[in-house]
Design a protein around this motif. Structure first.
Motif, PDB file in Angstrom:
ATOM      1  N   GLN A   1      10.930  -4.812  29.915  1.00  0.00           N
ATOM      2  CA  GLN A   1      12.174  -4.091  29.622  1.00  0.00           C
ATOM      3  C   GLN A   1      11.897  -2.886  28.721  1.00  0.00           C
ATOM      4  O   GLN A   1      12.420  -1.797  28.951  1.00  0.00           O
TER       5      GLN A   1
ATOM      6  N   ARG B   1      11.355   5.961  30.839  1.00  0.00           N
ATOM      7  CA  ARG B   1      12.438   6.919  31.090  1.00  0.00           C
ATOM      8  C   ARG B   1      12.573   7.896  29.920  1.00  0.00           C
ATOM      9  O   ARG B   1      13.508   8.689  29.877  1.00  0.00           O
ATOM     10  N   GLY B   2      11.681   7.771  28.917  1.00  0.00           N
ATOM     11  CA  GLY B   2      11.688   8.724  27.800  1.00  0.00           C
ATOM     12  C   GLY B   2      12.408   8.220  26.566  1.00  0.00           C
ATOM     13  O   GLY B   2      12.573   8.950  25.599  1.00  0.00           O
ATOM     14  N   ILE B   3      12.867   6.965  26.602  1.00  0.00           N
ATOM     15  CA  ILE B   3      13.622   6.433  25.465  1.00  0.00           C
ATOM     16  C   ILE B   3      12.655   5.939  24.392  1.00  0.00           C
ATOM     17  O   ILE B   3      11.682   5.240  24.689  1.00  0.00           O
TER      18      ILE B   3
ATOM     19  N   MET C   1      18.663  -1.146  22.261  1.00  0.00           N
ATOM     20  CA  MET C   1      19.466  -1.189  23.489  1.00  0.00           C
ATOM     21  C   MET C   1      19.413  -2.575  24.135  1.00  0.00           C
ATOM     22  O   MET C   1      20.431  -3.148  24.505  1.00  0.00           O
TER      23      MET C   1
ATOM     24  N   ASN D   1      21.281  -5.037  21.881  1.00  0.00           N
ATOM     25  CA  ASN D   1      22.721  -4.824  22.008  1.00  0.00           C
ATOM     26  C   ASN D   1      23.256  -5.404  23.306  1.00  0.00           C
ATOM     27  O   ASN D   1      24.346  -5.968  23.346  1.00  0.00           O
ATOM     28  N   GLY D   2      22.475  -5.238  24.357  1.00  0.00           N
ATOM     29  CA  GLY D   2      22.870  -5.807  25.648  1.00  0.00           C
ATOM     30  C   GLY D   2      22.971  -7.323  25.543  1.00  0.00           C
ATOM     31  O   GLY D   2      23.930  -7.940  26.015  1.00  0.00           O
ATOM     32  N   PHE D   3      22.001  -7.901  24.850  1.00  0.00           N
ATOM     33  CA  PHE D   3      21.960  -9.354  24.643  1.00  0.00           C
ATOM     34  C   PHE D   3      23.203  -9.833  23.881  1.00  0.00           C
ATOM     35  O   PHE D   3      23.709 -10.925  24.107  1.00  0.00           O
TER      36      PHE D   3
ATOM     37  N   LYS E   1      26.191  -8.348  23.817  1.00  0.00           N
ATOM     38  CA  LYS E   1      27.413  -7.711  24.307  1.00  0.00           C
ATOM     39  C   LYS E   1      28.641  -8.624  24.308  1.00  0.00           C
ATOM     40  O   LYS E   1      29.722  -8.222  23.893  1.00  0.00           O
TER      41      LYS E   1
ATOM     42  N   GLU F   1      15.372  -5.555  35.153  1.00  0.00           N
ATOM     43  CA  GLU F   1      16.782  -5.816  34.831  1.00  0.00           C
ATOM     44  C   GLU F   1      16.973  -5.825  33.309  1.00  0.00           C
ATOM     45  O   GLU F   1      16.147  -6.352  32.581  1.00  0.00           O
ATOM     46  N   ILE F   2      18.051  -5.204  32.856  1.00  0.00           N
ATOM     47  CA  ILE F   2      18.382  -5.253  31.418  1.00  0.00           C
ATOM     48  C   ILE F   2      19.816  -5.767  31.269  1.00  0.00           C
ATOM     49  O   ILE F   2      20.772  -5.006  31.351  1.00  0.00           O
ATOM     50  N   PRO F   3      19.983  -7.070  31.053  1.00  0.00           N
ATOM     51  CA  PRO F   3      21.325  -7.656  30.977  1.00  0.00           C
ATOM     52  C   PRO F   3      22.148  -7.065  29.831  1.00  0.00           C
ATOM     53  O   PRO F   3      21.617  -6.810  28.751  1.00  0.00           O
ATOM     54  N   GLY F   4      23.416  -6.842  30.089  1.00  0.00           N
ATOM     55  CA  GLY F   4      24.333  -6.396  29.037  1.00  0.00           C
ATOM     56  C   GLY F   4      24.321  -4.899  28.774  1.00  0.00           C
ATOM     57  O   GLY F   4      25.155  -4.397  28.037  1.00  0.00           O
ATOM     58  N   VAL F   5      23.363  -4.182  29.370  1.00  0.00           N
ATOM     59  CA  VAL F   5      23.309  -2.730  29.174  1.00  0.00           C
ATOM     60  C   VAL F   5      23.788  -2.068  30.465  1.00  0.00           C
ATOM     61  O   VAL F   5      23.193  -2.280  31.517  1.00  0.00           O
ATOM     62  N   SER F   6      24.867  -1.289  30.368  1.00  0.00           N
ATOM     63  CA  SER F   6      25.404  -0.735  31.607  1.00  0.00           C
ATOM     64  C   SER F   6      24.458   0.332  32.151  1.00  0.00           C
ATOM     65  O   SER F   6      23.830   1.081  31.410  1.00  0.00           O
TER      66      SER F   6
ATOM     67  N   TYR G   1      25.167   3.834  31.039  1.00  0.00           N
ATOM     68  CA  TYR G   1      24.757   4.061  29.654  1.00  0.00           C
ATOM     69  C   TYR G   1      23.251   4.267  29.580  1.00  0.00           C
ATOM     70  O   TYR G   1      22.758   5.165  28.902  1.00  0.00           O
ATOM     71  N   PHE G   2      22.530   3.429  30.295  1.00  0.00           N
ATOM     72  CA  PHE G   2      21.066   3.488  30.294  1.00  0.00           C
ATOM     73  C   PHE G   2      20.576   4.847  30.816  1.00  0.00           C
ATOM     74  O   PHE G   2      19.737   5.504  30.195  1.00  0.00           O
TER      75      PHE G   2
ATOM     76  N   ALA H   1      21.340   7.594  28.417  1.00  0.00           N
ATOM     77  CA  ALA H   1      20.447   7.535  27.246  1.00  0.00           C
ATOM     78  C   ALA H   1      19.097   8.149  27.593  1.00  0.00           C
ATOM     79  O   ALA H   1      18.495   8.867  26.788  1.00  0.00           O
ATOM     80  N   ALA H   2      18.611   7.880  28.803  1.00  0.00           N
ATOM     81  CA  ALA H   2      17.324   8.420  29.237  1.00  0.00           C
ATOM     82  C   ALA H   2      17.405   9.943  29.364  1.00  0.00           C
ATOM     83  O   ALA H   2      16.549  10.675  28.863  1.00  0.00           O
TER      84      ALA H   2
ATOM     85  N   ALA I   1      17.587  11.378  25.886  1.00  0.00           N
ATOM     86  CA  ALA I   1      16.321  11.272  25.155  1.00  0.00           C
ATOM     87  C   ALA I   1      15.390  12.401  25.596  1.00  0.00           C
ATOM     88  O   ALA I   1      14.726  13.033  24.774  1.00  0.00           O
TER      89      ALA I   1
ATOM     90  N   VAL J   1      22.008  -2.851  34.052  1.00  0.00           N
ATOM     91  CA  VAL J   1      20.886  -2.192  34.718  1.00  0.00           C
ATOM     92  C   VAL J   1      20.160  -3.150  35.672  1.00  0.00           C
ATOM     93  O   VAL J   1      19.591  -4.163  35.235  1.00  0.00           O
ATOM     94  N   ASN J   2      20.249  -2.863  36.941  1.00  0.00           N
ATOM     95  CA  ASN J   2      19.538  -3.587  38.008  1.00  0.00           C
ATOM     96  C   ASN J   2      19.905  -5.066  38.144  1.00  0.00           C
ATOM     97  O   ASN J   2      19.394  -5.749  39.023  1.00  0.00           O
TER      98      ASN J   2
ATOM     99  N   ASN K   1      18.549   3.025  43.005  1.00  0.00           N
ATOM    100  CA  ASN K   1      18.802   3.291  41.588  1.00  0.00           C
ATOM    101  C   ASN K   1      17.601   4.016  40.957  1.00  0.00           C
ATOM    102  O   ASN K   1      17.771   4.843  40.064  1.00  0.00           O
TER     103      ASN K   1
ATOM    104  N   GLN L   1      17.787   7.781  39.322  1.00  0.00           N
ATOM    105  CA  GLN L   1      17.263   8.173  38.010  1.00  0.00           C
ATOM    106  C   GLN L   1      16.318   9.355  38.131  1.00  0.00           C
ATOM    107  O   GLN L   1      16.336  10.284  37.318  1.00  0.00           O
TER     108      GLN L   1
END
Lengths: 484, 253
Positions: free
Chosen positions: A433, A440-442, A450, A453-455, A457, B89-94, B97-98, B101-102, B105, B142-143, B154, B158
């Protein structure tokens, strides 16, 4: 995770806790130590009625018979506390009663300004009424007049004792009895201030009510007491925030919060706890030993606890619901973060007494550094509670490989029609993750924040807007440096 | 823009890349084909700096600079994008938004202002429509729960928003039905430009029916053993990787 040189870590630790300053102000502090005279002094300073002094003394005498060891069920380690080394009362030297904000010591107002708590009513746009407790004493309550027009009482506890003694006497100790546990009993004997809220029948409180607690003085304990009563068909959302200066010694915070919801009343209680957590080596920090409990006394009443626990050296609290009224609802949403040497043992008790009562528990634990934490929860379904339902979900997230997470769910169901569901997961923050975000540059730290925070939510969305933003920021600073 | 010279890399001590030489110039599309385990995905991962891949020898220059000393996010901000074979997959992160953010950044790394939230929404919705993606995928985590095809789209979404200088596609065609493949290819083709280079890693040549490469390379056992044009891919399709193996053994004998 790589070990950084000590100086760097120190710098990081110092940067992390922004609320760690001390306010220079003249304090009226009772010398350390505890006996009946100290309790009489506290009571006298507050011009309390005789019944309250008697109640305090009853608690004190009970406390003398109790053993601190009995309050050590939690999976936390700390040295014995010297209760005679603590000062039980500390107040800014000023007029005993303040008529308006103009009379509050400018130093204290400045402190709250630094913490970002708007006490100046002229500037408040957010519509949050604030009661600010500085060391042991409530220094200012805003929006009192506006709330008064609706019959809502929101005031320092000590003021409520003077102005509404019948209400206080009726409900004080009715949810958390004076003999409840070692720390609650100590609090009953020596509590100094806190907030009192009463929402009359049928009134929906139009703004968030908020209390900010601040420990300033060294060697003092903070023992506040909060009592919220929501009468039939009323609603209130209450926020609690807390900070303390950085000090090398541990300080004790032993609060009691009691909530009472009558028929069809609803109380939403949110906490963002940011007491000083100690430094990276575990020196200093607040012992946060708090008893919070709500009684859904009326039918169809509801109490929701939402907590974000990022601070304190040790956190020991179990905001609970006693679901007495039929069809009453209890909820507990929790995010607890432990980094460095922090320890947390937190969870909830849902006691189902009434029929068709429902409870939901969502607990998110995050451990980083050498942080240790436990979820401890009890779901108790009594014989009479037919149709009771509980859903519990406890998720733990580990960052790094020196931290720990534990789950202790207790279930006691004595009614065959009850449905109790429990789910628990433990996961590590995944390298995949983080890599995905970084590709992606983050920034790596933003990526951790992030993912975390998702965890969280499901819990954050229960918080009022301003608090959710603050909680998410706090989470980021608490975890700063957690991934290297 | 990308020069790879005698690149050796290993995973957990096992050498997977055994001396790769490859040059991608701006505007070119290169296809990298090879049997399973030949090292083609490894090359893509080494280029983006994924942990666990150790470069033991050789160098990689990107826009004339040493790429290998840069961190993962620095490479990304320098314009290198990887479309993942298995998007994470990143649960809870829309998703929205992701992606924002990219984008932000990367913009702030270039000293640009953050993108306006409404402008972003307008652009992203248009691109999603172009790729045949359902709008609700923006609000989902995300995913998470995305179908295989949705995940790959997706990735291309991106890519189109981040507008990389060098795009690496790792088996983007795997798990796609023919319609999805066409959409994805159209998305990639729309990004082809004289300033942008592509390295497309694939096992099968069918993707190359829709994204026509300028150069094709065959990688076997960690080395590029044959390079050619579009025809090489077609030949491979017809005769299989065994043909290359035979040629190699024949040549050695």
């Amino acid at each position: 995770m790589s070990d950084q040189p000590n100086a760097e870590i120190e710098a990081l630790a110092n940067r992390e806790y922004e609320a760690g300053f001390v306010t220079e102000i003249e304090q009226d502090t009772v010398p350390p130590g505890l006996d009946e005279d100290v309790i009489r002094t506290i009571s006298a300073k507050k011009s309390e009625p005789e019944w309250l002094l008697e109640w305090r003394l009853k608690a004190y005498r009970r406390w003398l018979e109790m053993r601190e060891e009995d309050a050590r069920w939690a999976k936390v380690r700390y040295d014995p506390i010297d209760f005679q080394a603590i000062s039980y009362f500390s107040a800014p030297k000023k007029k005993p009663k303040l008529e308006s904000l103009d009379e509050v010591d400018p130093e204290i107002l400045e402190t709250f300004n630094k913490l970002g708590i708007p006490l100046d009513e002229q500037k408040i746009l957010s519509g949050v009424a604030v009661d600010a407790v500085f060391d042991s004493v409530s220094v200012a309550t805003t929006f009192k007049k506006k709330l008064g027009e609706l019959g809502i009482l929101f005031m320092p506890f000590s003021e409520a004792v003077q102005e509404h003694p019948d209400l206080v006497r009726k409900y004080l100790g009715s949810v958390v009895p004076y003999s409840d546990n070692f720390y609650a009993t100590l609090n009953s004997a020596v509590f100094t201030d806190g907030s009192f809220v009463y929402i009359p029948k049928g009134v929906r409180c139009p703004m968030e009510l908020s209390t900010y607690f601040r420990i300033n003085e060294a060697n003092t304990g903070q023992f506040e007491r909060t009592l919220i009563v929501a009468d039939d068909d009323s609603y209130v959302s209450y926020l609690e925030g807390c900070t303390a200066p950085m000090r090398d010694e541990n300080q004790l915070h032993a609060a009691v919060v009691e909530l009472v919801a009558l028929d069809r009343a609803r109380i939403k209680y949110s906490t963002v706890q940011n007491w000083y957590p100690g430094d990276v080596n575990g020196v200093g920090g607040i012992y946060n030993f708090v008893t919070k409990r709500g009684a859904c006394r009326g039918d169809d009443s509801q109490i929701s606890w939402t907590q974000v626990e990022t601070g304190s050296a040790i956190t020991w609290k179990y905001p609970s619901c006693i679901l007495q009224g039929d069809r009453s609802v209890g909820e507990f949403y929790s995010v607890a973060v432990t980094n460095n040497c922090q320890q947390a043992d937190t969870g909830t008790k849902m006691i189902h007494l009434g029929r068709d009562t429902r409870s939901t528990i969502i607990s998110k634990g995050i451990s980083a550094g050498r942080g240790e934490q436990s979820y401890r929860g009890l779901v108790e379904i009594h014989q009479r509670a037919s149709g009771a339902r509980n859903y519990s979900q406890c998720d733990s997230l580990l960052i790094g490989d020196r931290c720990g997470a534990h789950t202790f769910p207790y279930i006691d169901a004595r009614n065959a029609s009850a449905i109790v569901e429990h789910e628990a997961t433990t996961s590590k923050i995944s390298d995949d993750q983080l890599f995905y975000c970084r590709q992606r540059g983050i920034d790596p730290e933003d990526a951790v924040s992030m993912v975390v925070n998702g965890f969280c939510k499901e819990v954050f969305r229960e918080l009022p807007m301003e608090f959710a933003v603050e909680a998410s920021k706090l989470l980021a600073v608490t975890l700063e440096g957690a991934v290297g | 823009m990308l020069e790879i010279r005698d690149l050796h890399a290993s995973i957990q001590g096992k050498e997977v890349l055994k001396g790769i030489d490859l040059e991608v110039r701006a505007g070119e599309v290169h296809a990298l084909m090879g049997p399973n385990g030949s090292g083609k995905s490894t090359l893509a991962n080494v280029l983006v700096g994924r942990e666990g891949y150790e470069v033991t020898k050789g160098e990689v220059l990107y826009q004339g600079e040493n790429l290998l000393t840069l961190s993962v996010e620095e490479r990304a901000r320098a314009g290198i994008f990887l479309a993942f074979q298995y998007p994470i997959e990143i649960p809870g992160v829309s998703n929205g938004y992701f992606i924002r953010a990219a984008v932000n950044a990367q913009r702030s790394a270039r000293g640009e202002d953050e993108i306006d939230a409404f402008d972003f929404l307008t652009i992203v919705k248009q691109k999603m429509a172009d790729l045949g993606m359902k709008p609700e995928l923006l609000d989902r985590s995300v995913n998470e729960g995305f179908s295989g095809g949705e995940k790959k789209r997706n990735e291309v979404l991106q890519m189109s928003l981040l507008e990389p200088t060098l795009a690496l596609l790792d088996e983007t065609d795997s798990g796609l039905d023919i319609d999805a493949l066409k959409m994805v290819a159209a998305g990639v083709n729309a990004l082809r430009s004289p300033e942008r280079g592509f390295l497309i890693v694939t096992h099968y040549q069918r993707l190359l029916d829709y994204i026509v490469p300028d150069h094709t390379h065959v990688i076997v056992d960690g080395r590029i053993v044959k390079s050619g044009d579009r025809q090489l891919a077609l030949e491979l399709e017809e005769r299989g990787y065994g043909w290359i193996q035979q040629q190699l053994e024949g040549g050695a004998a």
